[in-house]
Scaffold this motif. Structure first.
Motif, mmCIF file in Angstrom:
data_model
loop_
_atom_site.group_PDB
_atom_site.id
_atom_site.type_symbol
_atom_site.label_atom_id
_atom_site.label_comp_id
_atom_site.label_asym_id
_atom_site.label_seq_id
_atom_site.Cartn_x
_atom_site.Cartn_y
_atom_site.Cartn_z
ATOM 1 N N GLY A 72 0.701 -0.701 0.292
ATOM 2 C CA GLY A 72 0.010 0.562 0.134
ATOM 3 C C GLY A 72 1.323 1.640 -0.335
ATOM 4 O O GLY A 72 0.223 1.946 -0.863
ATOM 5 N N LYS A 73 1.951 1.264 1.020
ATOM 6 C CA LYS A 73 2.798 2.541 1.342
ATOM 7 C C LYS A 73 3.492 2.963 -0.566
ATOM 8 O O LYS A 73 3.795 3.987 -1.049
ATOM 9 C CB LYS A 73 3.875 2.432 1.701
ATOM 10 C CG LYS A 73 4.929 3.330 2.319
ATOM 11 C CD LYS A 73 5.094 3.798 3.910
ATOM 12 C CE LYS A 73 5.838 4.664 4.010
ATOM 13 N NZ LYS A 73 4.682 5.312 5.249
ATOM 14 N N ILE A 74 3.408 1.581 -1.450
ATOM 15 C CA ILE A 74 4.567 2.049 -2.369
ATOM 16 C C ILE A 74 3.659 1.740 -3.881
ATOM 17 O O ILE A 74 4.046 2.736 -4.365
ATOM 18 C CB ILE A 74 5.594 0.256 -2.604
ATOM 19 C CG1 ILE A 74 5.858 0.004 -1.503
ATOM 20 C CG2 ILE A 74 5.789 0.200 -4.127
ATOM 21 C CD1 ILE A 74 6.964 -0.670 -2.066
ATOM 22 N N PHE A 75 2.217 1.812 -3.640
ATOM 23 C CA PHE A 75 1.855 1.934 -5.239
ATOM 24 C C PHE A 75 0.993 2.614 -4.519
ATOM 25 O O PHE A 75 -0.189 2.936 -5.679
ATOM 26 C CB PHE A 75 0.984 0.086 -4.882
ATOM 27 C CG PHE A 75 1.928 -0.436 -6.047
ATOM 28 C CD1 PHE A 75 2.562 -0.273 -7.099
ATOM 29 C CD2 PHE A 75 3.009 -1.382 -5.098
ATOM 30 C CE1 PHE A 75 3.791 -1.236 -7.685
ATOM 31 C CE2 PHE A 75 3.697 -2.137 -5.301
ATOM 32 C CZ PHE A 75 4.332 -2.061 -7.077
ATOM 33 N N SER A 76 0.729 2.925 -4.357
ATOM 34 C CA SER A 76 -0.427 4.084 -2.967
ATOM 35 C C SER A 76 -0.453 5.666 -4.035
ATOM 36 O O SER A 76 -1.243 6.243 -4.724
ATOM 37 C CB SER A 76 -1.097 4.208 -1.420
ATOM 38 O OG SER A 76 0.289 4.981 -1.097
ATOM 39 N N LEU A 77 0.828 5.972 -4.676
ATOM 40 C CA LEU A 77 0.627 6.955 -5.791
ATOM 41 C C LEU A 77 -0.338 6.396 -6.559
ATOM 42 O O LEU A 77 -0.550 8.297 -7.320
ATOM 43 C CB LEU A 77 2.495 7.616 -5.674
ATOM 44 C CG LEU A 77 2.748 7.901 -4.432
ATOM 45 C CD1 LEU A 77 4.045 8.221 -4.879
ATOM 46 C CD2 LEU A 77 2.129 9.222 -3.941
ATOM 47 N N LEU A 111 -2.394 4.053 -7.104
ATOM 48 C CA LEU A 111 -3.779 3.196 -6.772
ATOM 49 C C LEU A 111 -4.450 3.307 -5.553
ATOM 50 O O LEU A 111 -3.219 3.796 -4.804
ATOM 51 C CB LEU A 111 -3.444 1.729 -6.945
ATOM 52 C CG LEU A 111 -2.801 1.194 -8.125
ATOM 53 C CD1 LEU A 111 -2.479 -0.258 -7.605
ATOM 54 C CD2 LEU A 111 -3.679 1.006 -9.357
ATOM 55 N N PRO A 112 -6.107 3.625 -5.825
ATOM 56 C CA PRO A 112 -6.461 3.527 -3.880
ATOM 57 C C PRO A 112 -5.363 2.553 -3.149
ATOM 58 O O PRO A 112 -5.306 1.749 -3.026
ATOM 59 C CB PRO A 112 -7.709 3.390 -4.634
ATOM 60 C CG PRO A 112 -7.732 3.649 -6.090
ATOM 61 C CD PRO A 112 -7.031 2.962 -6.622
ATOM 62 N N LEU A 113 -6.274 3.191 -1.908
ATOM 63 C CA LEU A 113 -4.686 2.166 -1.549
ATOM 64 C C LEU A 113 -5.245 1.065 -1.186
ATOM 65 O O LEU A 113 -4.431 0.111 -0.625
ATOM 66 C CB LEU A 113 -5.099 3.302 0.299
ATOM 67 C CG LEU A 113 -4.633 3.598 1.370
ATOM 68 C CD1 LEU A 113 -2.931 2.276 1.215
ATOM 69 C CD2 LEU A 113 -4.211 3.738 3.081
ATOM 70 N N HIS A 114 -6.743 0.816 -0.655
ATOM 71 C CA HIS A 114 -6.994 -0.549 -0.612
ATOM 72 C C HIS A 114 -6.813 -1.942 -2.030
ATOM 73 O O HIS A 114 -6.495 -2.346 -1.963
ATOM 74 C CB HIS A 114 -9.010 -0.310 -0.340
ATOM 75 C CG HIS A 114 -9.420 0.013 -1.942
ATOM 76 N ND1 HIS A 114 -10.009 2.060 -1.437
ATOM 77 C CD2 HIS A 114 -10.747 -0.318 -2.677
ATOM 78 C CE1 HIS A 114 -10.737 2.234 -2.541
ATOM 79 N NE2 HIS A 114 -10.708 0.863 -2.928
ATOM 80 N N ASP A 115 -6.824 -0.755 -3.138
ATOM 81 C CA ASP A 115 -5.859 -1.643 -4.603
ATOM 82 C C ASP A 115 -4.792 -2.069 -4.000
ATOM 83 O O ASP A 115 -3.885 -2.872 -4.529
ATOM 84 C CB ASP A 115 -6.688 -0.949 -5.834
ATOM 85 C CG ASP A 115 -7.729 -1.258 -5.857
ATOM 86 O OD1 ASP A 115 -8.350 -1.869 -5.577
ATOM 87 O OD2 ASP A 115 -8.593 -0.505 -6.812
ATOM 88 N N ALA A 116 -4.060 -0.763 -4.287
ATOM 89 C CA ALA A 116 -2.335 -1.368 -3.331
ATOM 90 C C ALA A 116 -2.215 -2.199 -2.097
ATOM 91 O O ALA A 116 -1.409 -3.129 -2.668
ATOM 92 C CB ALA A 116 -1.799 0.027 -3.367
ATOM 93 N N ALA A 117 -2.794 -2.252 -1.819
ATOM 94 C CA ALA A 117 -2.518 -3.450 -0.166
ATOM 95 C C ALA A 117 -3.074 -4.572 -0.513
ATOM 96 O O ALA A 117 -2.197 -5.692 -0.554
ATOM 97 C CB ALA A 117 -3.564 -2.918 0.811
ATOM 98 N N ARG A 118 -4.731 -4.570 -1.710
ATOM 99 C CA ARG A 118 -4.505 -5.566 -2.449
ATOM 100 C C ARG A 118 -3.102 -6.719 -3.552
ATOM 101 O O ARG A 118 -3.478 -7.882 -4.049
ATOM 102 C CB ARG A 118 -5.616 -5.702 -2.825
ATOM 103 C CG ARG A 118 -6.492 -7.096 -2.850
ATOM 104 C CD ARG A 118 -7.795 -7.186 -4.101
ATOM 105 N NE ARG A 118 -8.996 -6.194 -2.686
ATOM 106 C CZ ARG A 118 -9.379 -5.154 -2.669
ATOM 107 N NH1 ARG A 118 -8.962 -4.329 -4.694
ATOM 108 N NH2 ARG A 118 -10.428 -4.750 -2.527
ATOM 109 N N LEU A 119 -3.000 -6.162 -3.404
ATOM 110 C CA LEU A 119 -1.816 -6.555 -4.553
ATOM 111 C C LEU A 119 -0.989 -7.347 -3.504
ATOM 112 O O LEU A 119 -0.376 -8.409 -4.569
ATOM 113 C CB LEU A 119 -0.843 -5.365 -5.182
ATOM 114 C CG LEU A 119 -1.229 -4.393 -6.145
ATOM 115 C CD1 LEU A 119 -0.371 -3.455 -6.211
ATOM 116 C CD2 LEU A 119 -1.615 -5.780 -7.192
ATOM 117 N N ALA A 120 -0.717 -7.027 -2.339
ATOM 118 C CA ALA A 120 0.011 -8.297 -1.252
ATOM 119 C C ALA A 120 -0.857 -9.708 -1.438
ATOM 120 O O ALA A 120 0.056 -10.452 -1.858
ATOM 121 C CB ALA A 120 -0.006 -7.956 -0.411
#
Length: 551
Positions: free
Chosen positions: A82-87, A89-98
């Protein structure tokens, strides 16, 4: 049993790249483009959101309160994504990449284990079977810690498969997989992996060797940091929270004295596996039948069978049971199925092939038809019915979604025709895996806005937020679920004080969760209702907001 085929020929680059593309096509859809869905995604994201906001990963926290159900590996990894990709993507989408990361790891290690057990190319067959499993489709794309657990089991099983050839490296993988599983869901992974590792030499003489004993010793050393660092930090922070995690949420859940989790009976997994593990289960049973006279002489069958039986036994003995918990059993079943694919009888392979093409083809056709009806309004009866099911959805043509779905459908048709050049047996599994992948792609493109409109709490929380008085001291809640508490904090920055845990605290607002068939009433004459709402189209759940009248 290990006759080479075009699909299992390691020199066939086309099949390798096809499999890699198929895995990506299976993994990526659904990771972005929708809100956290209830129940598991919502509360999981609440724990991830706390880490992002506070930086504290030692005590998992949900809605302002410690939530000691699971260790934090998945939540910490998702927070990092989430920290890396939130710029971008939306935060929840970025976190779901895990989830995509852990599923890719699980597929990769399953392939390596299949190759190690059965020879070159059979890892591809194991991956195809795993991708084709019905039970993995939805759960393998959710923002849940069970995907990390699956990756941990896959890592440990690969280590066990490697142990008879390179015991030092195998010990590292076994210990690492055990640690990943432990930091994902607690004691269940070390218990199952440990029982499997010990059962092999007890039952099968092939595993009784000095190298295997050294392998397990190395595995113990590799697992030690995973098993000790976080629990020690948690205990130093709060012995009471450590006790709640270790005693109540591990032993208490398993033995039943904690009265937590869903209870479905000890035969639950026997009932769901026929569909959940399709097509891995019937092909795995065929492998066992084919090798019934030599089962005790084949290390691959011994390992996969032992892992599956230990998992089935431990999960069945547990007090709580969900279909979600059966995901790890798909790993040994897929490994068992890999060598049996090439020996399937002609009729069975043809039946699986045509069943896959016709069944998934029919589902795909239905999805396209109803999507056209929803977007165009014709036939009107179908469009109106779909609109009633999701009244919060406003039909809109999404060019990108349409293009992806159309290209995927054409690619699926091309693969069907290309696969006619492959031998019959692996072609059947390939068509099963590609068919279910296309169904998922269409669901997560054409139908994603429609699904998200009914599963998301965002519009409901926005409506409630508008009804909040400009001035209020705090909001208490009654019967409010974990997913709702998590999303209230994410969407509105609201931390409710639960009446179940915050006794004696008097707030001037009260949020109550209940059911539409049993409407909530004000808790007293001094209270009045100022808002009532639900998710669009949800006829079951209901929420009420009460305000204490000024004296």
């Amino acid at each position: 049993m290990n006759r080479p085929t075009n699909l299992t020929n390691s020199s066939s680059r086309s099949t390798f790249f096809l499999l890699a593309a198929l895995c990506l096509a299976w993994i990526l859809p659904g990771l972005i483009g929708h809100q956290p869905w209830k129940p598991d995604e919502a509360y999981s994201f609440g724990l991830i959101y706390h880490i992002l906001q506070s930086g504290d990963w030692i005590v998992p926290t949900l809605g302002g309160e410690p939530f000691m159900e699971k260790p934090p590996l998945y939540y910490l990894t998702a927070a990092l994504f989430g920290k890396i990709f939130s710029l971008a993507l939306p935060l929840h989408d970025a976190a779901r990449l895990a989830t995509g990361f852990f599923m890719a790891l699980a597929l990769l290690l399953t392939g390596l284990a299949g190759r190690e057990l059965w020879g070159k190319g059979h890892g591809r067959l194991a991956v195809l079977v795993l991708v084709a499993c019905l039970g993995l489709l939805i759960r393998g794309h959710e923002m849940i810690t069970d995907t990390a657990l699956l990756a941990g089991f896959a890592t440990a099983i690969y280590g066990l498969a490697l142990s008879r050839r390179r015991f030092m490296l195998a010990g590292f993988w076994i210990g690492t997989g055990t640690g990943i599983g432990f930091m994902s869901k607690g004691l269940i992974a070390p218990g199952i992996i440990g029982l499997t590792a010990l059962a092999l030499p007890l039952v099968f003489r092939h595993w009784r060797s000095r190298d295997y004993a050294l392998c397990l010793a190395i595995a113990f050393l590799a697992a030690a940091p995973w098993l000790t660092i976080w629990p020690t930090l948690l205990y130093l922070r709060s012995p009471e929270l450590f006790r709640e995690w270790f005693w109540i949420n591990n032993l208490g859940r398993f033995l039943g004295f904690a009265k937590l989790g869903p209870s479905n009976g000890h035969w639950h997994y026997f009932k769901i596996l026929p569909w959940f593990a399709w097509p891995a289960l019937p092909i795995a049973l065929w492998t066992l039948w084919q090798g019934r006279r030599t089962v005790f002489a084949q290390a691959g069958i011994q390992l996969a069978l032992a892992a599956f039986l230990v998992m089935l036994g431990v999960f069945s003995l547990a007090s709580d049971a969900r279909e979600l918990y059966a995901m790890p059993m798909l790993l040994p079943l897929s490994l068992l199925a890999a060598p049996g694919i090439n020996t399937l009888r002609r009729g069975a392979a043809s039946a699986l092939n045509w069943f896959s093409i016709m069944t998934f083809g029919f589902i795909i056709g239905v999805f396209w038809f109803f999507w056209f009806a929803m977007i165009s309004g014709h036939p009107a009866a179908r469009a109106e019915h779909l609109q009633k099911l999701q009244p919060g959805y406003i039909p809109a043509f999404e060019p990108l979604h349409f293009a992806i779905a159309l290209l995927a459908t054409l690619a699926w048709l091309s693969i069907i025709f290309w696969a006619r050049s492959l031998p019959r047996n692996p072609r059947a599994v390939l068509n099963s895996a590609t068919g279910i992948t296309l169904v998922w792609i269409i669901m997560m493109t054409l139908w994603l806005p429609w699904l998200d409109a009914g599963k998301s709490y965002r519009s409901m929380i926005a409506s409630m937020q508008q009804a909040l008085p400009a001035r209020h001291s705090c909001i208490s809640s009654s019967s409010l679920g974990e997913p709702q508490r998590a999303l209230l904090e994410y969407y509105a920055g609201i931390l409710t004080r639960r009446t179940e845990t915050h006794r004696g605290i008097e707030c001037d607002l009260l949020l109550v969760q209940g059911f539409a068939r049993n409407p909530a009433t004000p808790p007293g004459p001094e209270w009045s209702k100022i808002w009532e709402g639900a998710r669009p189209g949800d006829k079951s759940e209901r929420y009420w907001l009460f305000r204490r009248n000024p004296s």
